[in-house]
Design an enzyme around this catalytic site. Structure first.
Site, mmCIF file in Angstrom:
data_model
loop_
_atom_site.group_PDB
_atom_site.id
_atom_site.type_symbol
_atom_site.label_atom_id
_atom_site.label_comp_id
_atom_site.label_asym_id
_atom_site.label_seq_id
_atom_site.Cartn_x
_atom_site.Cartn_y
_atom_site.Cartn_z
ATOM 1 N N ASP A 12 0.707 -1.131 -0.054
ATOM 2 C CA ASP A 12 0.177 0.024 -0.128
ATOM 3 C C ASP A 12 0.749 1.105 0.127
ATOM 4 O OD1 ASP A 12 -2.009 1.678 0.166
ATOM 5 O OD2 ASP A 12 -2.777 0.917 2.117
ATOM 6 N N ASP A 106 -2.984 2.406 -5.778
ATOM 7 C CA ASP A 106 -2.065 2.631 -4.848
ATOM 8 C C ASP A 106 -1.864 1.426 -4.058
ATOM 9 O OD1 ASP A 106 -4.550 3.227 -3.701
ATOM 10 O OD2 ASP A 106 -3.957 4.708 -2.352
ATOM 11 N N GLU A 107 -2.635 0.231 -4.329
ATOM 12 C CA GLU A 107 -2.252 -0.939 -3.546
ATOM 13 C C GLU A 107 -2.531 -2.133 -4.199
ATOM 14 O OE1 GLU A 107 -5.278 -1.493 -0.574
ATOM 15 O OE2 GLU A 107 -6.707 -0.267 -1.585
#
Length: 365
Positions: A12, A106-107
Site C-alpha cells: 500500500d 495505490d495498492e
C-alpha cells in the site's frame, strides 16, 4: 497432508496522491497537502500525513477538510500523473511475481509463494520491493505479509507509513483474536453495532459464538464472519483482467433536472469514447447511463443495441434516450451523471456471438 500456506503481500503506497505531489513540488514537503478541488461538491482524494494530524481523511467533503485544517494546501488531482507512477510501481512488483492483483492505483496483493528472484523469504521480497520504490520513485510504501489476503491487508496498516509487518501462520491467533471486530473486512459501523448487541467486541468473542449461531443471525455473511474469526481466507490473488467497462462521470456544482442533462451526457460520452479507443481489439456492446439524485439515490439504465455504437455521437444519442427509462417525478434533481460502455469483449468473441444480437433489443437495469 495440507498444502503449504501461501505467502501473500499487500503493498500500500503511503498517502499516494499527496506524496506524488510533495515529491514533484518541493515547496509542498512538510506541509499539510489535500488533493482535492475546492468547492461544496468536492471530496478529498488524498491527504498528506501532515494534514491527517488535523483529522483530514480521504472521501471527506473538501469544505470540512478546509475547516479542520485552514492552513492546508489544496492541490487539484492529476490522475494521469498518478496512473503513470502506478504503472512504474507495478513494474517493480512484476520483477518478483506475475501474480499481482491491483486493488486501486495505490495498492495491490502479490502472491510471492514462488518468486522470480532468489530472495530467501516473503519478508525479504517485501523489503526489496519497498527499497526499489524508495530508490527509483522517491516514494514510500507499507507492506503486510501473511498466509492470506485479508490478514495481509490488515498487516500492511500496522506500521504505516514506510513500514512492514509479518503475520506467520503460527502467529495468526495471537494477532487476530484481540483485534476489534471493526478491523475485519466488511464489518462497518452498522455491523459492528449489531455485533455489540450480542456482546461481541473482539475477534476472539466473535469466534466464541460459533458458526451456527452466526449463520442463524446473519445468513451467509455469518458464515463468512466465522471464517474470518479463524483467520481463514482461501481467495487466491487474481491477476488483473481486461476492463469490462469504460466510463466517465461528473458531479455538478448545482443539482439539475433530468431534461437539463443532455449537454453533460454528450460531454461525458466524448470522454468515455476516448477511453474506449484506448482498448484496441475490444468491442463494447452495452451503453450505460448512471444517475445520482440529490438525496444520493443511484440509478443505472442500460441498453444493448443490435449494433454497438460506432462513434461518440452515437453513444451520446443512446445515453440521452435512456433518460426516458427514468421513472422518477419530474421535480427530481440530479447531482451526478455518468456514461459508460459495458460488456467489453475481444473483437473475435464479439464476431462469433454477433448472431445472438442480430434481433436487436436491449434491457434496462
Amino acid at each position: 497432508m495440507s498444502p503449504a500456506p501461501r505467502k501473500i503481500l499487500h503493498v500500500d503506497m503511503d498517502a499516494f496522491y499527496a506524496s506524488v505531489e510533495q515529491r514533484d513540488d518541493p515547496s509542498l514537503r512538510g506541509r499539510p497537502v489535500v488533493v482535492a478541488w475546492r468547492g461544496a461538491r468536492s471530496v478529498v482524494c488524498a491527504a498528506s500525513y501532515e494534514a491527517r494530524v488535523f483529522g483530514v481523511r480521504s472521501a471527506m467533503p473538501a469544505v470540512r477538510a478546509e475547516r479542520l485544517c485552514p492552513e492546508a494546501v489544496f492541490v487539484p488531482p492529476d490522475f494521469m500523473r498518478y496512473k503513470a507512477v502506478s504503472r512504474r510501481v507495478r513494474e517493480i512488483f512484476a520483477r518478483h511475481t506475475d501474480l499481482i492483483e491491483p486493488l486501486s492505483l495505490d495498492e495491490a496483493y502479490l502472491d510471492v509463494t514462488t518468486t522470480k528472484t532468489d530472495l530467501p523469504s516473503a519478508t525479504a521480497t517485501a523489503e526489496a520491493i519497498r527499497d526499489a520504490i524508495r530508490d527509483e520513485l522517491q516514494l514510500t510504501a507499507s507492506a503486510g505479509i501473511a498466509p492470506n489476503k485479508f490478514l495481509a491487508k490488515i498487516a500492511s496498516d500496522w506500521r504505516k507509513p514506510d513500514g512492514q509487518f509479518v503475520i506467520r501462520p503460527h502467529q495468526v491467533d495471537a494477532f487476530l483474536l484481540p483485534l476489534p471486530v471493526g478491523r475485519l473486512p466488511g464489518v462497518g459501523k452498522v455491523m459492528e453495532a449489531k455485533l455489540a448487541e450480542l456482546g461481541i467486541a473482539t475477534v476472539g468473542e466473535l469466534r466464541a459464538h460459533g458458526q451456527r449461531e452466526l449463520e442463524q443471525r446473519f445468513g451467509r455473511w455469518g458464515r463468512r464472519l466465522h471464517e474470518l474469526s479463524h483467520g481463514l481466507d482461501d481467495h487466491p490473488v487474481q491477476p488483473e483482467r481486461p476492463s469490462l467497462q469504460v466510463s466517465a462521470e461528473d458531479t455538478f456544482e448545482h443539482d439539475l433536472p433530468l431534461d437539463a442533462l443532455e449537454p453533460h451526457i454528450r460531454r461525458l460520452a466524448d470522454k468515455t469514447w476516448a477511453g474506449y479507443r484506448r482498448e484496441p481489439g475490444r468491442l463494447a456492446r452495452t451503453v450505460v447511463l448512471k444517475l445520482k439524485t440529490s438525496d444520493f439515490r443511484i440509478l443505472t439504465r442500460s441498453l444493448t443495441p443490435a449494433r454497438p455504437p460506432a462513434s461518440a455521437e452515437e453513444l451520446a444519442d443512446v445515453a440521452c434516450r435512456l433518460r426516458s427509462r427514468v421513472e422518477l417525478p419530474a421535480r427530481t434533481r440530479y447531482r451526478l451523471v455518468g456514461v459508460g460502455l459495458g460488456g467489453l469483449v475481444a473483437a473475435d468473441v464479439d464476431d462469433a456471438q454477433a448472431p445472438l444480437f442480430a434481433s436487436g433489443g436491449g434491457g434496462a437495469a
